[in-house]
Design a protein around this motif. Sequence first.
Motif, PDB file in Angstrom:
ATOM      1  N   HIS A 157      57.822  41.893  83.810  1.00 58.11           N
ATOM      2  CA  HIS A 157      59.040  41.273  83.282  1.00 58.11           C
ATOM      3  C   HIS A 157      58.887  40.732  81.858  1.00 58.11           C
ATOM      4  N   LEU A 158      57.711  40.829  81.245  1.00 59.54           N
ATOM      5  CA  LEU A 158      57.545  40.373  79.873  1.00 59.54           C
ATOM      6  C   LEU A 158      58.366  41.278  78.942  1.00 59.54           C
ATOM      7  N   GLY A 159      59.266  40.691  78.169  1.00 56.16           N
ATOM      8  CA  GLY A 159      60.105  41.458  77.245  1.00 56.16           C
ATOM      9  C   GLY A 159      61.201  42.253  77.913  1.00 56.16           C
ATOM     10  N   ALA A 160      61.424  42.038  79.229  1.00 56.10           N
ATOM     11  CA  ALA A 160      62.467  42.780  79.952  1.00 56.10           C
ATOM     12  C   ALA A 160      63.841  42.504  79.342  1.00 56.10           C
ATOM     13  N   LEU A 161      64.716  43.517  79.408  1.00 52.83           N
ATOM     14  CA  LEU A 161      66.067  43.464  78.845  1.00 52.83           C
ATOM     15  C   LEU A 161      66.048  43.234  77.334  1.00 52.83           C
ATOM     16  N   GLY A 162      64.911  43.532  76.718  1.00 55.94           N
ATOM     17  CA  GLY A 162      64.811  43.380  75.271  1.00 55.94           C
ATOM     18  C   GLY A 162      64.698  41.949  74.806  1.00 55.94           C
ATOM     19  N   ARG A 163      64.411  41.025  75.726  1.00 54.69           N
ATOM     20  CA  ARG A 163      64.284  39.617  75.341  1.00 54.69           C
ATOM     21  C   ARG A 163      62.971  39.394  74.585  1.00 54.69           C
ATOM     22  N   PRO A 164      62.896  38.299  73.812  1.00 53.51           N
ATOM     23  CA  PRO A 164      61.617  37.978  73.145  1.00 53.51           C
ATOM     24  C   PRO A 164      60.514  37.796  74.174  1.00 53.51           C
ATOM     25  N   ALA A 165      59.360  38.377  73.920  1.00 58.42           N
ATOM     26  CA  ALA A 165      58.225  38.278  74.843  1.00 58.42           C
ATOM     27  C   ALA A 165      57.446  37.004  74.510  1.00 58.42           C
ATOM     28  N   ILE A 196      53.623  44.652  77.381  1.00 61.13           N
ATOM     29  CA  ILE A 196      55.018  44.897  77.731  1.00 61.13           C
ATOM     30  C   ILE A 196      55.115  46.288  78.346  1.00 61.13           C
ATOM     31  N   SER A 197      55.822  46.408  79.438  1.00 59.84           N
ATOM     32  CA  SER A 197      55.908  47.686  80.151  1.00 59.84           C
ATOM     33  C   SER A 197      56.440  48.792  79.246  1.00 59.84           C
ATOM     34  N   THR A 212      63.240  47.403  80.441  1.00 59.74           N
ATOM     35  CA  THR A 212      64.695  47.544  80.447  1.00 59.74           C
ATOM     36  C   THR A 212      65.278  46.973  79.162  1.00 59.74           C
ATOM     37  N   LEU A 213      66.480  47.450  78.812  1.00 58.84           N
ATOM     38  CA  LEU A 213      67.204  46.959  77.643  1.00 58.84           C
ATOM     39  C   LEU A 213      68.662  46.721  78.016  1.00 58.84           C
ATOM     40  N   TYR A 214      69.266  45.741  77.368  1.00 60.06           N
ATOM     41  CA  TYR A 214      70.714  45.564  77.514  1.00 60.06           C
ATOM     42  C   TYR A 214      71.430  46.782  76.952  1.00 60.06           C
ATOM     43  N   ASP A 215      72.616  47.056  77.461  1.00 56.60           N
ATOM     44  CA  ASP A 215      73.470  48.090  76.894  1.00 56.60           C
ATOM     45  C   ASP A 215      74.170  47.477  75.682  1.00 56.60           C
ATOM     46  N   MET A 216      73.749  47.853  74.502  1.00 59.94           N
ATOM     47  CA  MET A 216      74.202  47.226  73.259  1.00 59.94           C
ATOM     48  C   MET A 216      75.486  47.832  72.695  1.00 59.94           C
ATOM     49  N   ARG A 217      76.035  48.827  73.351  1.00 53.41           N
ATOM     50  CA  ARG A 217      77.167  49.552  72.778  1.00 53.41           C
ATOM     51  C   ARG A 217      78.451  48.719  72.729  1.00 53.41           C
ATOM     52  N   HIS A 218      79.306  49.054  71.787  1.00 50.36           N
ATOM     53  CA  HIS A 218      80.668  48.525  71.727  1.00 50.36           C
ATOM     54  C   HIS A 218      81.379  48.898  73.023  1.00 50.36           C
ATOM     55  N   ARG A 219      82.218  48.006  73.526  1.00 51.38           N
ATOM     56  CA  ARG A 219      82.858  48.258  74.834  1.00 51.38           C
ATOM     57  C   ARG A 219      83.663  49.554  74.838  1.00 51.38           C
ATOM     58  N   SER A 220      84.223  49.943  73.681  1.00 54.17           N
ATOM     59  CA  SER A 220      84.988  51.193  73.628  1.00 54.17           C
ATOM     60  C   SER A 220      84.096  52.408  73.839  1.00 54.17           C
ATOM     61  N   CYS A 221      82.827  52.295  73.435  1.00 54.62           N
ATOM     62  CA  CYS A 221      81.907  53.421  73.565  1.00 54.62           C
ATOM     63  C   CYS A 221      81.643  53.761  75.025  1.00 54.62           C
ATOM     64  N   LYS A 222      81.641  52.734  75.873  1.00 53.50           N
ATOM     65  CA  LYS A 222      81.324  52.947  77.285  1.00 53.50           C
ATOM     66  C   LYS A 222      82.434  53.705  78.011  1.00 53.50           C
ATOM     67  N   LYS A 223      83.612  53.770  77.413  1.00 47.42           N
ATOM     68  CA  LYS A 223      84.743  54.469  78.036  1.00 47.42           C
ATOM     69  C   LYS A 223      84.826  55.932  77.623  1.00 47.42           C
ATOM     70  N   LEU A 224      84.065  56.304  76.595  1.00 54.53           N
ATOM     71  CA  LEU A 224      84.131  57.680  76.104  1.00 54.53           C
ATOM     72  C   LEU A 224      83.404  58.621  77.060  1.00 54.53           C
ATOM     73  N   ASN A 258      57.666  39.297  68.334  1.00 51.68           N
ATOM     74  CA  ASN A 258      57.767  39.144  69.793  1.00 51.68           C
ATOM     75  C   ASN A 258      58.430  40.330  70.477  1.00 51.68           C
ATOM     76  N   LEU A 259      58.676  41.413  69.737  1.00 50.06           N
ATOM     77  CA  LEU A 259      59.250  42.668  70.233  1.00 50.06           C
ATOM     78  C   LEU A 259      60.631  42.490  70.864  1.00 50.06           C
ATOM     79  N   ALA A 260      61.358  41.448  70.458  1.00 46.63           N
ATOM     80  CA  ALA A 260      62.746  41.284  70.914  1.00 46.63           C
ATOM     81  C   ALA A 260      63.597  42.401  70.324  1.00 46.63           C
ATOM     82  N   TYR A 261      64.545  42.884  71.123  1.00 46.25           N
ATOM     83  CA  TYR A 261      65.457  43.933  70.668  1.00 46.25           C
ATOM     84  C   TYR A 261      66.716  43.246  70.135  1.00 46.25           C
ATOM     85  N   ARG A 262      67.026  43.472  68.837  1.00 44.68           N
ATOM     86  CA  ARG A 262      68.139  42.777  68.196  1.00 44.68           C
ATOM     87  C   ARG A 262      69.149  43.778  67.644  1.00 44.68           C
TER      88      ARG A 262
END
Length: 578
Positions: free
Chosen positions: A53-61, A90-91, A95-107, A243-247
């Motif tokens: 779980h270190l750095g999971a979802l792109g959080r700071p490790a 870090i594994s 896992t990473l959050y879905d960073m897309r604009h909400r409109s992108c998820k509907k395409l 800290n390998l955070a995904y921004r």
Amino acid sequence: MHKKKVLLVLLLVAIGSIFYYLYILKLEREQLESVSSTTSLIKTVFEAKVIPHLGALGRPARGNWTAKQLEAMAQSKRETGYNAWLSERISPERTLYDMRHRSCKKLNYPAKKLPPVSVVITYHNEQTSVLLRTLSSLKSRTPLLLLREIILVDDGSSSVDPKFNDILQIKFQDLVKHHRLEKQVGLMQARVTGAEFAQSDVLVFLDSHVEVTQGWLEPLLAPILENNKTCTTPIIDTIDYENLAYRRGKPSRGFFDWEFNYIQLPLLKEEMVAMPTPHQNPIMNGGLFAIGRQWFFELGGYDKGLKIWGAEQFELSLKLWLCGGRILEVPCSRIGHLYREGSFKVHYTDKAKSSEDKLISRNYRRVAEVWLEEYKDKLFANMPHLTVIQAGNLAEQRELKKRLQCKPFKWFLDNLAKDFLQIYPLKDPDDYAFGTLQSISSPNLCLDRTETKPSRPQLSTCSSDPTFPSKPEQQWVLSNRRELRSGFRCLEVRNKSMDVHVYQCHRQKGNQFWSLDTKTHQIVFGQMANARRCLEALTEENGLTMRDCDPNQPKQRWKFGYENNERMKHFWDNVNIV
């Protein structure tokens, strides 16, 4: 007699069957032992270090690290420019959050209609943990129908892990095709080599230190399907070197300034309104893009005369736009890129740094001579050292330009640079001041950008000539863009800590906005009147800090070698200070 013969044959068959069975068992056992050994190898070499779980979802490790662990992190950053020690923990499948604009998820992008791709990744002395995370993200977040192969090209790494191929085979089987070049040929030619191996009609070039996100590929392919001379680029997010955070990154338009620095311009108003529709991208970043294989080679790939690295994104971008193609940035596609610490310098060759700088300058000269036409004079005025660099034979590039009936560079400026020439005009106004920046309280000390600690300026003994100092590190300019500039670097203030740093000039004001109060002789940071601070000398330690402005504090008083008093009268013209 006949029965005895039959029984003998049956006995021989039975004995043969037993030996065959034992042989098969032996082969299977050896194969299982090999697989078990390699699987054990992966766990021993890499996965055994992973902290769940270190750095999971792109959080700071982050963690409660010991002094020994913190020193190991610091050492890894000195060696690689990022926290390689932390990366190993870090594994590779984090896992990473879905960073897309909400409109992108509907395409909806029907995978059956989109072309499969060959992903080309080149590397040189890359950290295994980072490389595996790149490959793992591709495997887990790309539809299998669209990912035909990953072509991994080792560009003559000086250190080779003999067990790395076994790890690739177990984790990725036939998906990854690993090619090693015995001699380093440089980024551009290594990419061309990978493209030549590719079997798909569409190529995706990626750096070796990235993480792709959910839905990254389909939006890149759709515009190519509509127009096969389209090159597409994603929004490039940032993976923190500490800290390998995904921004999340911002959409932008890439360009270069008149010193061949890659810059990013904000979207035009109409492009902002249309978000997240793909928009024109004048100059791509160069590390991450998709392009049709046939079109890439029709353009000649990369100029064969470009060596190691440098200017390749300018050359390919200009070819694309001027020779009948286009580049689109696609906001619905997001890829994280691990950038190194700003002060860390990567050397791609085993030669001295000066030799590498000459190769990069040679690349700049080649691109300018072929593609900028009369506008190259503006570049050479800012980079006069390029004029003494030999560019080599340009006949092939000029013939390509003629054969493809490429447009002139003026077309590029007229059609893609509506705001560029306002920020980077062909004729710059005079600067406000230049020369040494001398501490009035300690006249023997001057501001020095220093090469020993590139990101932190300091004070050092002043050059004898205050207007044209012999030390380039003491040559400062209060430029017409209201920045304190030395060479390609600018003085900036990190807003939270108010620490003073030297960093690449971005020409967007903000944390690089400076002014000179000619009455109090204070160097003032900040555009807004209620948020200004003054540069103060820490003479005892030859350092600098920011303080509340106090005209009675002698350590806040400075003197330029030359001040243009007439220009200074108009310093605040058309500047918003509220």
